[in-house]
Write an enzyme that holds these catalytic residues in place. Structure first.
Site, PDB file in Angstrom:
ATOM      1  N   GLU A  48       0.836  -1.210   0.000  1.00  0.00           N
ATOM      2  CA  GLU A  48       0.000   0.000   0.000  1.00  0.00           C
ATOM      3  C   GLU A  48       0.871   1.261   0.000  1.00  0.00           C
ATOM      4  O   GLU A  48       0.584   2.232  -0.720  1.00  0.00           O
ATOM      5  CB  GLU A  48      -0.923   0.014   1.222  1.00  0.00           C
ATOM      6  CG  GLU A  48      -1.852   1.225   1.211  1.00  0.00           C
ATOM      7  CD  GLU A  48      -2.622   1.393   2.503  1.00  0.00           C
ATOM      8  OE1 GLU A  48      -3.035   0.386   3.118  1.00  0.00           O
ATOM      9  OE2 GLU A  48      -2.810   2.557   2.921  1.00  0.00           O
TER      10      GLU A  48
ATOM     11  N   ASN B 120      -2.423  -5.346   9.271  1.00  0.00           N
ATOM     12  CA  ASN B 120      -3.449  -5.110  10.301  1.00  0.00           C
ATOM     13  C   ASN B 120      -3.512  -6.244  11.320  1.00  0.00           C
ATOM     14  O   ASN B 120      -3.809  -6.021  12.484  1.00  0.00           O
ATOM     15  CB  ASN B 120      -4.802  -4.795   9.645  1.00  0.00           C
ATOM     16  CG  ASN B 120      -5.540  -6.013   9.203  1.00  0.00           C
ATOM     17  OD1 ASN B 120      -6.264  -6.611   9.980  1.00  0.00           O
ATOM     18  ND2 ASN B 120      -5.344  -6.427   7.955  1.00  0.00           N
TER      19      ASN B 120
END
Ligand code: SF4
Length: 306
Positions: free
Chosen positions: A126, A225
């Site tokens: 990302e 995450n």
């Protein structure tokens, strides 16, 4: 024994949408179907797609001219779209809309000649993608407080910060405070770049860790995450473990414990958690399992056209 499941865990709307894109493309076009980068960072999801004939690649040059390729939920830089067009590839973009929001902010900062401090994990897909929306001469990536200590910026032009979507909420708040102390004029995005799914899962794990003796997070090692969930649980002082599959579960972790908390990252299929619950209840048949409603149960993203 009690098992408490984090109320909000597992697939977020962005992951569910990206996985649906691949499923629909498989059903509509069959194989060969190429996906640039792992569609989401979960070993089981990737293996399942590979078993169905999906080919995961890192470079578009690996896709034959005119082939069909899906871009992963983590997003890609503008050069990837250009490369796909120049090679006449048919591409489907499964980038999460919340990552696209950060791309737009990055583009807007650079258009206004705002030098951009991008907070995130170097090398994460990302961050690589988002970096591509910032003019190279305006880009500064920081990951740690030491990076901020070393950071030197041009004080004659404005400065802004943006972040990766899947960071630790508390650690990032600390980094932003440090940035503000060092560069008082720094501006941020209108709304936090850390997405609601990351925030909700970390909040749910904190709540869970405060009521349990041990926490087990289901998630892959390379899932940002999922790692943040483990760290969030550890901050409460509880032992916390990250497992990719039930084979990694060690019954010793829960021996003598009364309340086991279980959560999972945003890219983890529900069945992995259920397999872990079954493994524990097989050892402790009197186990009671508790779970409240997810705060995201009504959130869905529109699936991109396939
Ligand atoms: S974790 Fe957040 S940014 Fe990433 S796919 Fe899910 S909703 Fe989108």
């Amino acid at each position: 024994m009690e098992i408490h499941l984090a109320h909000t865990q597992g697939f977020c709307a962005g992951v569910a949408s990206a996985i649906e894109v691949v499923n629909r493309a498989l059903a509509k076009y069959g194989t060969p179907l190429y996906v640039r980068h792992h569609i989401v960072h979960n070993t089981a999801v990737i293996k399942d797609f590979e078993d169905q004939g999906v080919v995961f690649i890192e470079e578009l040059s690996e896709v034959p001219e005119g082939g069909r390729v899906i871009f992963s939920a983590h997003g890609v830089s503008p050069t990837i779209y250009e490369e796909a067009k120049s090679r006449q590839l048919i591409y489907i973009d499964a980038t999460c809309p919340l990552v696209m929001k950060v791309h737009r902010e990055a583009t807007s900062f650079s258009a206004k000649n705002i030098q951009t401090v991008l907070i995130g994990h170097r090398g994460h897909q990302e961050l690589v993608g988002t970096s591509g929306y910032v003019s190279p001469d305006l880009l500064h990536v920081v990951e740690t407080e030491e990076d901020i200590d070393r950071l030197e910026l041009d004080t004659t032009i404005p400065t802004g910060y943006l972040t990766q979507t899947t960071l630790s909420v508390t650690d990032t708040a600390r980094l932003i405070e440090k940035l503000k102390d060092k560069f008082p004029g720094i501006v941020g995005p209108p709304k936090s770049d850390i997405c609601f799914a990351t925030q909700n899962r970390q909040d749910a794990v904190t709540e869970l860790a405060n009521q349990c003796d041990v926490i087990i997070i289901c998630g892959s090692r390379h899932s940002s995450n999922s790692n943040r969930l483990k760290e969030t649980a550890e901050k409460t002082g509880n032992p916390s473990y990250l497992i990719d599959s039930v084979e990694e579960f060690d019954p010793e972790w829960i021996r003598g414990k009364e309340k086991v908390g279980i959560s999972s990252g945003a890219s983890v299929p529900e069945y992995i958690v259920q397999t872990l619950v079954s493994a524990i209840t097989a050892i402790y048949p009197d186990t009671t399992v508790y779970r409240k409603d997810s705060v995201e149960k009504d959130i869905r993203f529109t699936v991109p056209k396939v």
